[in-house]
Each structure stands twice: as structure tokens, then as C-alpha cells.
Enzyme design. Structure first.
Site, PDB file in Angstrom:
ATOM      1  N   THR A   1      -5.547   7.937  -5.114  1.00  0.00           N
ATOM      2  CA  THR A   1      -5.569   8.055  -3.651  1.00  0.00           C
ATOM      3  C   THR A   1      -4.632   9.165  -3.180  1.00  0.00           C
ATOM      4  OG1 THR A   1      -6.106   5.729  -3.481  1.00  0.00           O
ATOM      5  CG2 THR A   1      -5.197   6.741  -1.510  1.00  0.00           C
TER       6      THR A   1
ATOM      7  N   GLU B   1       0.843  -1.201   0.000  1.00  0.00           N
ATOM      8  CA  GLU B   1       0.000   0.000   0.000  1.00  0.00           C
ATOM      9  C   GLU B   1       0.879   1.253   0.000  1.00  0.00           C
ATOM     10  OE1 GLU B   1      -2.895   0.915  -0.917  1.00  0.00           O
ATOM     11  OE2 GLU B   1      -4.190   0.216   0.691  1.00  0.00           O
TER      12      GLU B   1
HETATM   13  N1  HSE Z   1      -8.096   5.357   4.049  1.00  0.00           N
HETATM   14  C1  HSE Z   1      -7.636   5.536   2.702  1.00  0.00           C
HETATM   15  C2  HSE Z   1      -7.976   6.953   2.260  1.00  0.00           C
HETATM   16  C3  HSE Z   1      -8.307   4.540   1.812  1.00  0.00           C
HETATM   17  O1  HSE Z   1      -9.134   7.344   2.406  1.00  0.00           O
HETATM   18  O2  HSE Z   1      -7.103   7.657   1.773  1.00  0.00           O
HETATM   19  C4  HSE Z   1      -7.942   4.678   0.353  1.00  0.00           C
HETATM   20  O3  HSE Z   1      -6.874   3.903   0.012  1.00  0.00           O
END
Ligand code: HSE
Length: 307
Positions: free
Chosen positions: A180, A127
């Protein structure tokens, strides 16, 4: 010698639980196959989406495989085949699904020698390669399944919570891409104390709703996020109207899935979920935007539970 694994799509954040809550979806999956070869190192083989990196340290699946080979001081190498079932940049945990499928495929190839904490760390590393942050709210449910809460700590503590079996989620993915990284960069670095209080109250209520099996409370708490959702809504054309359409169609609650642009809404039956999906999709259609729709129970099986 071969090993393979599939990892599901996931909904992360779940309203007020930014980087904390997540759940696994039935349906689309990423699939990784790894093959042991005598030449040391990792190679990505086969066709992959041209927008995905092929450089071993930059591609999520190969970066995870390399880290796991190094962790066992392997003298051999692996060839990695990545088959994407999830759309990129959709808010459905695409990079997490690749990271988790690679983690579990390598775990199987290497004789299932890693603990759950170690597997979570490998997946979080993937990630981080994808978006620069090793958040676990997508990888935890993709790995372990169900609805998960990331408490933090070292090692990171994951709490799995049962969801009433009749609850349904409808996820609508508009064909827009929202990386993201960009959706995280839009967030405030600090919040007012009263905003923090509102989010803690709603996050706590959301978990209480799971134990009370109270879908209406879950929906209210879901929509009580005062920090992340209001900012990100503005990055997604038509999002506000689509969300209103979900509530007008009787959904118990609606929010952005992960970093977006997908949104999800909650109901207590498949038939109602399909109606909500049609209403949401109609909004984006009016904006000239195509959509994909998934209806799922909340908290499908994770990669470790799939063979
Ligand atoms: N928690 C993360 C965000 C999830 O909202 O950026 C997306 O990968």
C-alpha cells in the site's frame, strides 16, 4: 481469560471514493485471539508469516492491543495470537483485517467498554502502523460491516448504506504483491479542477446508484475515477487487459480493490460473477500469474457483528 474476533476482507476506494468508500466481503478473514496474563505488556505468540513484523509496536495486531491496554491503564498484559486468512499486500484490506480483529478481540477482553468511535480510532491506529496513513475506508467496513462512506470530521463520521441484495462482487487476486505504501506514493499530490469535478460527479453518482438500486449506473460511476485508478493500473501487470475482459464478459463495472493488485467486478448473479471471474483469471494465467477468486455479496458482516 480469552477473547477472540474475526474480521473480513474489504474492498476500499470503490472507484472514485479514494479513502472514502469501502465494503466488507464474505469469505476470507483474519482471526485474533487475546489471552490475559499477569505480566504487563503485549507479546505475539504462535507462528506468523515470516514477512510480518514480530516487534510489538510494528505488528498491527500487537500495536493495537498495546494501545488499548494503555488506554485503560492495565496492570496486566496480553498474549496475542494472529491467524492470517488474508493474503498480504493484495488490496483486500489485509492490515485492516488484523487491526480490526485485534481491536474487537481486545474490546471483548476488556469488557466491551469502548464506543464505536473509539473502536474506529484504535483500528485506524493499526492501519497507520501498517502503511503510515490512518485511512478508514478498509477498517470501517471491516468493523461495522456493509458498504460504508467515511465522511471525515472529528470524530470521523461513518455512514452505512444498504446495497441491493442480489448485487454480487467478484474479486480476483493475482499473485503479485503491491505494498500500500508504494501504491500511495505513486499518487499525485494535487489534481486539476476539472479532474476533481469528474470525481465528485462519479462519487455522488455511485451513492445515488445504491439508493436507486441501479447497477448499471453504479458500474459507470465506479469506472469514472479519473485520479487514482489510471495511475495504479500501470503498477499492476496485465491489469488493463483483465479489466477489459471483465467488461467484455458483461460485468457492470470493474476497478482496483483498495491499493491493488486485486481487481473486482460487479454483476447481478452468482452465475454471471463466476463467468466474469474465469475471464479475468484467464488473462493473468496467460501472463503466467496465478489467481485466487472470491465471489461475495456486497457488504458482508463486520467484526462487531461476528461471534
Ligand atoms: N484507500 C487506501 C488506498 C486503501 O487506496 O491507498 C488501501 O489500503
Amino acid at each position: 481469560m480469552f477473547a477472540a474476533a474475526s474480521a473480513p476482507a474489504t474492498v476500499a476506494n470503490v472507484g472514485p471514493g479514494f479513502d472514502v468508500f469501502g465494503f466488507a466481503l464474505e469469505g476470507p478473514c483474519d482471526h485474533v485471539q487475546v489471552r490475559r496474563v499477569s505480566t504487563p505488556g503485549v507479546r505475539l505468540v504462535g507462528a506468523v508469516d515470516p514477512t510480518l513484523p514480530r516487534v510489538v509496536t510494528k505488528n498491527v495486531a500487537t500495536a493495537v492491543a498495546l494501545r488499548m491496554l494503555r488506554a485503560v491503564n492495565a496492570r496486566f498484559g496480553v498474549e496475542v495470537t494472529l491467524t492470517k486468512g488474508l493474503p498480504l499486500g493484495s488490496g483486500l484490506g489485509s492490515s485492516s483485517a488484523s487491526a480490526v480483529a485485534a481491536t474487537v478481540a481486545m474490546h471483548r477482553l476488556l469488557g466491551e467498554r469502548f464506543t464505536d468511535d473509539e473502536l474506529l480510532d484504535f483500528a485506524r491506529f493499526g492501519e497507520k502502523v501498517a502503511c503510515g496513513a490512518a485511512h478508514a475506508d478498509n477498517v470501517a467496513p471491516a468493523l461495522f460491516g456493509g458498504f460504508t462512506l467515511v465522511r471525515g470530521g472529528s470524530p470521523v463520521e461513518i455512514i452505512r448504506i444498504d446495497v441491493p441484495k442480489n448485487w454480487r462482487v467478484v474479486v480476483v487476486h493475482p499473485h503479485l504483491e503491491l505494498p500500500t505504501k508504494k501504491a500511495r506514493a505513486a499518487l499525485p499530490l494535487s489534481v486539476a479542477l476539472r479532474t476533481m469535478t469528474a470525481n465528485v460527479a462519479n462519487a455522488a453518482s455511485l451513492i445515488a446508484a445504491l439508493y436507486k438500486k441501479d447497477l448499471a449506473l453504479f458500474g459507470r460511476a465506479l469506472m469514472g475515477d479519473a485520479i487514482v485508478t489510471p495511475v495504479r493500473k500501470r503498477l499492476i501487470p496485465g491489469c488493463d487487459v483483465a479489466m477489459r475482459a471483465a467488461i467484455q464478459a458483461g460485468a457492470a463495472g470493474v476497478s482496483i480493490s483498495g491499493a491493488g493488485p486485486s481487481i473486482f467486478a460487479l454483476t447481478d448473479s452468482d452465475a454471471h460473477a463466476k463467468l466474469v471471474a474465469r475471464r479475468i483469471a484467464a488473462v493473468w494465467r496467460r501472463h503466467g500469474i496465478k489467481t485466487d477468486v472470491f465471489v461475495s455479496r456486497i457488504g458482508a458482516r463486520g467484526a462487531l457483528q461476528r461471534r
